[in-house]
Design an enzyme around this catalytic site. Structure first.
Site, PDB file in Angstrom:
ATOM      1  N   PRO A 226      -5.692  43.328 -13.697  1.00  0.00           N
ATOM      2  CA  PRO A 226      -6.156  43.283 -12.302  1.00  0.00           C
ATOM      3  C   PRO A 226      -7.286  44.257 -11.970  1.00  0.00           C
ATOM      4  O   PRO A 226      -7.789  44.239 -10.858  1.00  0.00           O
ATOM      5  CB  PRO A 226      -4.888  43.645 -11.527  1.00  0.00           C
ATOM      6  CG  PRO A 226      -4.082  44.468 -12.474  1.00  0.00           C
ATOM      7  CD  PRO A 226      -4.369  43.950 -13.842  1.00  0.00           C
ATOM      8  N   ASP A 249     -16.064  37.321 -16.112  1.00  0.00           N
ATOM      9  CA  ASP A 249     -16.242  36.791 -14.762  1.00  0.00           C
ATOM     10  C   ASP A 249     -16.432  37.912 -13.749  1.00  0.00           C
ATOM     11  O   ASP A 249     -16.428  39.084 -14.077  1.00  0.00           O
ATOM     12  CB  ASP A 249     -15.156  35.782 -14.352  1.00  0.00           C
ATOM     13  CG  ASP A 249     -13.747  36.212 -14.640  1.00  0.00           C
ATOM     14  OD1 ASP A 249     -13.389  36.175 -15.789  1.00  0.00           O
ATOM     15  OD2 ASP A 249     -13.012  36.578 -13.728  1.00  0.00           O
ATOM     16  N   LYS A 271     -22.357  35.729 -12.178  1.00  0.00           N
ATOM     17  CA  LYS A 271     -23.505  36.343 -11.507  1.00  0.00           C
ATOM     18  C   LYS A 271     -24.197  35.377 -10.562  1.00  0.00           C
ATOM     19  O   LYS A 271     -24.360  34.215 -10.856  1.00  0.00           O
ATOM     20  CB  LYS A 271     -24.494  36.807 -12.573  1.00  0.00           C
ATOM     21  CG  LYS A 271     -25.321  37.960 -12.150  1.00  0.00           C
ATOM     22  CD  LYS A 271     -26.153  38.392 -13.330  1.00  0.00           C
ATOM     23  CE  LYS A 271     -27.043  39.546 -12.968  1.00  0.00           C
ATOM     24  NZ  LYS A 271     -27.740  40.028 -14.138  1.00  0.00           N
ATOM     25  N   GLY A 303      -7.133  39.449 -14.729  1.00  0.00           N
ATOM     26  CA  GLY A 303      -5.696  39.182 -14.748  1.00  0.00           C
ATOM     27  C   GLY A 303      -5.270  38.620 -16.089  1.00  0.00           C
ATOM     28  O   GLY A 303      -5.596  39.159 -17.144  1.00  0.00           O
ATOM     29  N   ASP A 304      -4.560  37.497 -16.020  1.00  0.00           N
ATOM     30  CA  ASP A 304      -4.177  36.787 -17.235  1.00  0.00           C
ATOM     31  C   ASP A 304      -5.032  35.536 -17.306  1.00  0.00           C
ATOM     32  O   ASP A 304      -5.175  34.820 -16.313  1.00  0.00           O
ATOM     33  CB  ASP A 304      -2.682  36.419 -17.147  1.00  0.00           C
ATOM     34  CG  ASP A 304      -2.220  35.782 -18.433  1.00  0.00           C
ATOM     35  OD1 ASP A 304      -1.388  36.387 -19.123  1.00  0.00           O
ATOM     36  OD2 ASP A 304      -2.697  34.672 -18.769  1.00  0.00           O
ATOM     37  N   THR A 332      -1.274  39.697 -14.780  1.00  0.00           N
ATOM     38  CA  THR A 332      -1.821  38.881 -13.707  1.00  0.00           C
ATOM     39  C   THR A 332      -1.756  39.609 -12.362  1.00  0.00           C
ATOM     40  O   THR A 332      -0.954  40.536 -12.189  1.00  0.00           O
ATOM     41  CB  THR A 332      -1.068  37.529 -13.652  1.00  0.00           C
ATOM     42  OG1 THR A 332      -1.750  36.674 -12.749  1.00  0.00           O
ATOM     43  CG2 THR A 332       0.379  37.706 -13.204  1.00  0.00           C
ATOM     44  N   ALA A 333      -2.625  39.194 -11.428  1.00  0.00           N
ATOM     45  CA  ALA A 333      -2.712  39.864 -10.125  1.00  0.00           C
ATOM     46  C   ALA A 333      -1.349  39.909  -9.424  1.00  0.00           C
ATOM     47  O   ALA A 333      -1.024  40.894  -8.759  1.00  0.00           O
ATOM     48  CB  ALA A 333      -3.737  39.155  -9.246  1.00  0.00           C
ATOM     49  N   MET A 384      -6.227  33.365  -4.395  1.00  0.00           N
ATOM     50  CA  MET A 384      -7.359  32.821  -3.639  1.00  0.00           C
ATOM     51  C   MET A 384      -6.886  32.288  -2.286  1.00  0.00           C
ATOM     52  O   MET A 384      -7.244  31.188  -1.872  1.00  0.00           O
ATOM     53  CB  MET A 384      -8.045  31.705  -4.455  1.00  0.00           C
ATOM     54  CG  MET A 384      -8.691  32.253  -5.704  1.00  0.00           C
ATOM     55  SD  MET A 384      -9.255  30.981  -6.850  1.00  0.00           S
ATOM     56  CE  MET A 384      -7.735  30.553  -7.664  1.00  0.00           C
TER      57      MET A 384
HETATM   58  N1  SAH Z   1      -6.527  35.039 -13.827  1.00  0.00           N
HETATM   59  C1  SAH Z   1      -6.406  35.864 -12.647  1.00  0.00           C
HETATM   60  C2  SAH Z   1      -6.579  35.054 -11.386  1.00  0.00           C
HETATM   61  C3  SAH Z   1      -7.937  34.462 -11.219  1.00  0.00           C
HETATM   62  S1  SAH Z   1      -8.137  33.662  -9.712  1.00  0.00           S
HETATM   63  C4  SAH Z   1      -5.073  36.591 -12.674  1.00  0.00           C
HETATM   64  O1  SAH Z   1      -4.233  36.295 -13.514  1.00  0.00           O
HETATM   65  O2  SAH Z   1      -4.886  37.471 -11.849  1.00  0.00           O
HETATM   66  C5  SAH Z   1      -8.835  34.947  -8.707  1.00  0.00           C
HETATM   67  C6  SAH Z   1      -7.839  35.415  -7.672  1.00  0.00           C
HETATM   68  O3  SAH Z   1      -6.924  36.330  -8.266  1.00  0.00           O
HETATM   69  C7  SAH Z   1      -8.439  36.203  -6.563  1.00  0.00           C
HETATM   70  O4  SAH Z   1      -9.000  35.362  -5.564  1.00  0.00           O
HETATM   71  C8  SAH Z   1      -7.242  36.962  -6.040  1.00  0.00           C
HETATM   72  O5  SAH Z   1      -6.432  36.133  -5.250  1.00  0.00           O
HETATM   73  C9  SAH Z   1      -6.498  37.254  -7.318  1.00  0.00           C
HETATM   74  N2  SAH Z   1      -6.795  38.598  -7.852  1.00  0.00           N
HETATM   75  C10 SAH Z   1      -7.438  38.929  -8.988  1.00  0.00           C
HETATM   76  N3  SAH Z   1      -7.485  40.274  -9.147  1.00  0.00           N
HETATM   77  C11 SAH Z   1      -6.862  40.796  -8.083  1.00  0.00           C
HETATM   78  C12 SAH Z   1      -6.582  42.127  -7.658  1.00  0.00           C
HETATM   79  N4  SAH Z   1      -6.969  43.193  -8.374  1.00  0.00           N
HETATM   80  N5  SAH Z   1      -5.924  42.296  -6.500  1.00  0.00           N
HETATM   81  C13 SAH Z   1      -5.523  41.247  -5.762  1.00  0.00           C
HETATM   82  N6  SAH Z   1      -5.762  39.989  -6.108  1.00  0.00           N
HETATM   83  C14 SAH Z   1      -6.417  39.748  -7.248  1.00  0.00           C
END
Ligand code: SAH
Length: 466
Positions: A226, A249, A271, A303-304, A332-333, A384
């Protein structure tokens, strides 16, 4: 940029200098490194200039510069140490069609001479448009330290060898060959033997590289977590240490990019320069192109990478091109967000399952099984979900969800600027708009921060009051 740097071809061309004192000597020291034909006009030239003339390194005319003396000259230097004389000669030389430089007179000059780091044929020119000569000298000293004096020799001998390296496949193989020549094999030859041995070194090195098994490229899909670099897995760290190419990304934090191997090429696939974000087909093509050239590509996702990351499309492209891949899971977040509020994603007697939802998909706001979610005790991690807050709120209420159901939004989970917004289903939309969250945010439906953590110091009071 008021002055555009170029490298002027001066081999065999005339460069004329009017003056025979210190200013002329300073310029001549530089100009004597070139293969131009130098002509100096001076009534009373300094001994150094006479010496150079005696060695046949320049033509010395013991008289004042006059009309027509700069005919066919590429460059002219007014370097007499006398402003009035410089103005006179500069005017004449300009009439002859030469590009004119007046020593210590920026306005009167059509070009300026940069500070030069000379590793001929490698030349670095440093210019500050006359504003900071001290700075130019410091940059020059810094570069001198970092560019080995043998660099020029290595480059000169290598020049004739370039066509031979076409026998190696383009891209990584050729880069590896040249890196080894400049970093190790070439300098070693110069230390142990001398430059006459360099052609043989290049031959042997090319032979070794041609016989080297070309390692096939591969792709690691790596979850970067995250944002907190300490939440990277050891495998992710290792992948960043060894990557040739990193394609990341938008959400990847700068602290994590700092950990990428210095020699690796880094591409920002989120970007703005590529449009709103780089198109998925272009990202797929970029991954495949580099892996095919033999590179170890790390596709770095926040995240993942298996969670809302369009991973399968990328895997299809990679396997379609016959390239091997691995997936390195990440945090993951949702895991980071729930940790931030001291809660569990699942809990006995409360929820035996948890849903990962996306607030919107390619078609707009995403539909889900709202009726099932509206039941008491349900927990969902909504990714999101900021823009779709009102939509989600409306759908859940319509399906009979309790308006008092706790909802917590965690922005920038795991990062130093993490913020927690505690609210309920009915207040979700207004509270979220009032909080003006600009970072990535995760919505935890059905969860409130553990009582002891309910008030987080990072959340401004007015947001808590809402
Ligand atoms: N693969 C990522 C998710 C990608 S989609 C994962 O596993 O976390 C992108 C969304 O992830 C963002 O819009 C938000 O909702 C969430 N996200 C990613 N990083 C975050 C963080 N540090 N804090 C809160 N939400 C996060």
């Amino acid at each position: 940029m008021k002055h555009f740097p170029i490298f002027l071809a001066v081999e065999g061309r005339r460069i004329v200098i009017a003056g025979g004192g210190d200013a002329a000597i300073a310029k001549l020291r530089l100009l004597l490194k070139t293969e131009a034909r130098l002509t100096v006009f001076a009534q009373n030239p300094a001994a150094e200039i006479e010496g150079w003339a005696g060695e046949g390194r320049l033509t010395l005319l013991r008289r004042d510069f006059g009309p027509g003396d700069a005919t066919c000259a590429a460059l002219f230097y007014a370097a007499s140490d006398d402003d009035a004389e410089d103005a006179r000669t500069a005017r004449l030389a300009r009439a002859d069609g030469a590009l004119v430089n007046m020593v210590d007179n920026l306005e009167g000059s059509q070009f300026i001479t940069p500070a030069i780091v000379d590793r001929d044929p490698v030349t670095v020119a440093i210019g500050t448009e006359g504003t900071a000569p001290v700075l130019a000298r410091r940059i020059k000293a810094h570069l001198e330290e970092h560019l080995s004096p043998t660099l020029g020799t290595l480059a000169r001998i290598a020049k004739g060898f370039r066509t031979r390296t076409r026998a190696l496949p383009m891209g990584r193989s050729r880069r590896d060959f040249w890196a080894e020549y400049y970093d190790t094999a070439g300098p070693r030859t110069l230390t142990e033997q001398d430059e006459t041995a360099l052609p043989a070194t290049l031959d042997t090195l090319l032979e070794t590289h041609l016989n080297r098994e070309t390692t096939p490229g591969r792709v690691d899909f790596v979850g970067a977590g995250p944002g907190d670099p300490e939440l990277l897995t050891l495998k992710a760290r290792k992948a960043l240490d060894t990557a040739d190419v990193v394609i990341h990304d938008r959400l990847i934090s700068p602290e994590i990019l700092e950990l990428v191997r210095r020699e690796a090429q880094i591409f920002d696939a989120g970007k703005e320069g590529f449009g709103p974000s780089m198109k998925q087909v272009d990202i797929n093509a970029l991954i495949v192109e580099h892996a095919k050239s033999g590179a170890h590509v790390v596709r770095l996702k926040s995240g993942d990478s298996t969670v809302f990351g369009r991973l399968d499309e990328e895997i299809d492209a990679v396997t379609g091109a016959g390239i091997a891949f691995t997936i390195v899971p990440g945090i993951t977040a949702a895991s980071a967000a729930v940790a931030g509020i001291g809660q569990s994603l699942t809990k006995r007697h409360r929820n035996a399952s948890v849903r990962f939802l996306t607030g919107h998909d390619m078609k707009g706001f995403a539909e889900h099984d709202w009726a099932a979610l509206a039941r008491p005790g349900e927990v969902a991690a909504i990714y999101m979900g900021k823009k779709s807050a009102r939509f989600i709120q409306g759908r859940l209420m319509m399906h009979g969800a309790d308006p008092a159901t706790p909802v917590t939004v965690i922005e920038n989970a795991s990062r130093p600027d993490e913020r927690v917004l505690e609210t309920t289903l009915t207040h979700l939309e207004p509270d979220l708009s009032a909080a003006h969250m600009t970072g990535p945010a995760l919505t935890l439906y059905g969860l409130a921060p553990r009582a002891a953590l309910a008030v987080t110091p990072t959340l401004p009071q007015q947001e808590l009051a809402l």
